[in-house]
Design a protein around this motif. Structure first.
Motif, PDB file in Angstrom:
ATOM      1  N   THR A   1       0.859  -1.186   0.000  1.00 13.65           N
ATOM      2  CA  THR A   1       0.000   0.000   0.000  1.00 13.65           C
ATOM      3  C   THR A   1       0.893   1.233   0.000  1.00 13.65           C
ATOM      4  O   THR A   1       1.466   1.600   1.031  1.00 13.65           O
ATOM      5  N   ARG A   2       1.025   1.867  -1.156  1.00 16.29           N
ATOM      6  CA  ARG A   2       1.961   2.983  -1.278  1.00 16.29           C
ATOM      7  C   ARG A   2       1.495   4.219  -0.518  1.00 16.29           C
ATOM      8  O   ARG A   2       2.317   4.984  -0.010  1.00 16.29           O
ATOM      9  N   THR A   3       0.186   4.433  -0.448  1.00 16.77           N
ATOM     10  CA  THR A   3      -0.288   5.633   0.251  1.00 16.77           C
ATOM     11  C   THR A   3       0.073   5.580   1.723  1.00 16.77           C
ATOM     12  O   THR A   3       0.503   6.584   2.305  1.00 16.77           O
ATOM     13  N   ARG A   4      -0.081   4.426   2.342  1.00 24.06           N
ATOM     14  CA  ARG A   4       0.281   4.299   3.750  1.00 24.06           C
ATOM     15  C   ARG A   4       1.780   4.456   3.938  1.00 24.06           C
ATOM     16  O   ARG A   4       2.234   5.081   4.906  1.00 24.06           O
ATOM     17  N   ALA A   5       2.556   3.869   3.031  1.00 23.73           N
ATOM     18  CA  ALA A   5       4.006   3.988   3.136  1.00 23.73           C
ATOM     19  C   ALA A   5       4.455   5.435   2.986  1.00 23.73           C
ATOM     20  O   ALA A   5       5.336   5.915   3.709  1.00 23.73           O
TER      21      ALA A   5
ATOM     22  N   ALA B   1       2.624   8.120   3.641  1.00 24.08           N
ATOM     23  CA  ALA B   1       2.195   8.846   4.833  1.00 24.08           C
ATOM     24  C   ALA B   1       3.133   8.579   5.998  1.00 24.08           C
ATOM     25  O   ALA B   1       3.508   9.501   6.743  1.00 24.08           O
ATOM     26  N   GLY B   2       3.536   7.324   6.170  1.00 25.72           N
ATOM     27  CA  GLY B   2       4.469   6.999   7.246  1.00 25.72           C
ATOM     28  C   GLY B   2       5.825   7.655   7.045  1.00 25.72           C
ATOM     29  O   GLY B   2       6.434   8.156   8.002  1.00 25.72           O
ATOM     30  N   THR B   3       6.315   7.672   5.805  1.00 28.11           N
ATOM     31  CA  THR B   3       7.601   8.302   5.520  1.00 28.11           C
ATOM     32  C   THR B   3       7.542   9.805   5.784  1.00 28.11           C
ATOM     33  O   THR B   3       8.468  10.388   6.368  1.00 28.11           O
TER      34      THR B   3
END
Length: 223
Positions: free
Chosen positions: A172-176, A178-180
């Motif tokens: 899930t790129r959006t979560r990654a 956001a976390g970054t």
């Protein structure tokens, strides 16, 4: 520290925020362009011997077979088992998961089937790792029966129900992202505030230190 003090400290240490922004951008690039990963999965089942009452082996999958299967899995998950798998060429991420025949509320591992998984950077490498896992698993089942002197006609056999098949791992790129971004923002702000605090404390020590004393003919004289 008031919000105004925080804002002023961040303005004074703007270069720390700029560095954090550059590192966050580099991390975001890695998230958007990850190295390819493939997950291969197969299903293996222990089948009892063929008997006159039960000619179809798949209709006679008893709980004791599931116990035997789980015992083999524990052997492979032990330090000695991991070394054996490494010597067989199995490295990296892999799993041997007993398949659940119940529900999440009442789990029941009664069916002697195992889901074998391996994750690699290539589809062929992932499938190869799963096949080697199955070979070692089957060898343990055979060795246990050899040690007990089981006759060939009465032996339990390991059969592949679902052949190894690799599929790309989709994160899930959006979560990654956001976390970054969150990690970069927190690290940048905390780093800027910490550096500003250290610099102010050093400046206060320098400003509050006594002036140097001149010596004239061995007699101290204040400047």
């Amino acid at each position: 520290m008031s919000p105004r003090d925080v804002a002023e400290a961040l303005l004074r240490r703007w270069y720390v925020l700029l560095l954090a922004l550059a590192l966050t951008a580099a991390g975001a690039y890695q998230v958007l362009h990850p190295a390819p990963q493939y997950l291969s999965s197969a299903v293996v089942v222990l089948k009892p011997p063929v008997t006159g009452n039960q000619p179809n082996q798949l209709t006679n999958l008893q709980p004791p077979l599931a116990t035997l299967s789980y015992g083999v899995i524990q052997q492979l998950e032990s330090p000695a088992g991991r070394k054996e798998l490494e010597s067989a060429g199995v490295h990296g991420t892999y799993q041997l998961i007993p398949r659940n025949s119940g529900t999440s509320a009442t789990p029941r591992y009664l069916i002697p089937s195992v889901q074998v998984q391996a994750q690699r950077s290539g589809a062929v490498e992932a499938d190869t790792a799963v096949r080697r896992l199955i070979e070692v698993y089957t060898k343990h089942v055979t060795d246990l029966q050899d040690a007990q002197g089981i006759a060939p006609a009465s032996r339990i056999s390991a059969s592949v129900l679902v052949a190894p098949s690799a599929a790309p791992v989709q994160g899930t790129r959006t979560r990654a992202l956001a976390g970054t971004a969150l990690l970069g923002a927190v690290a940048g702000i905390l780093g800027a505030l910490w550096l500003d605090h250290v610099a102010l404390r050093r400046r206060k020590r320098e400003d509050g230190s006594p002036d140097p004393v001149r010596h004239t003919a061995g007699i101290p004289v204040a400047n």
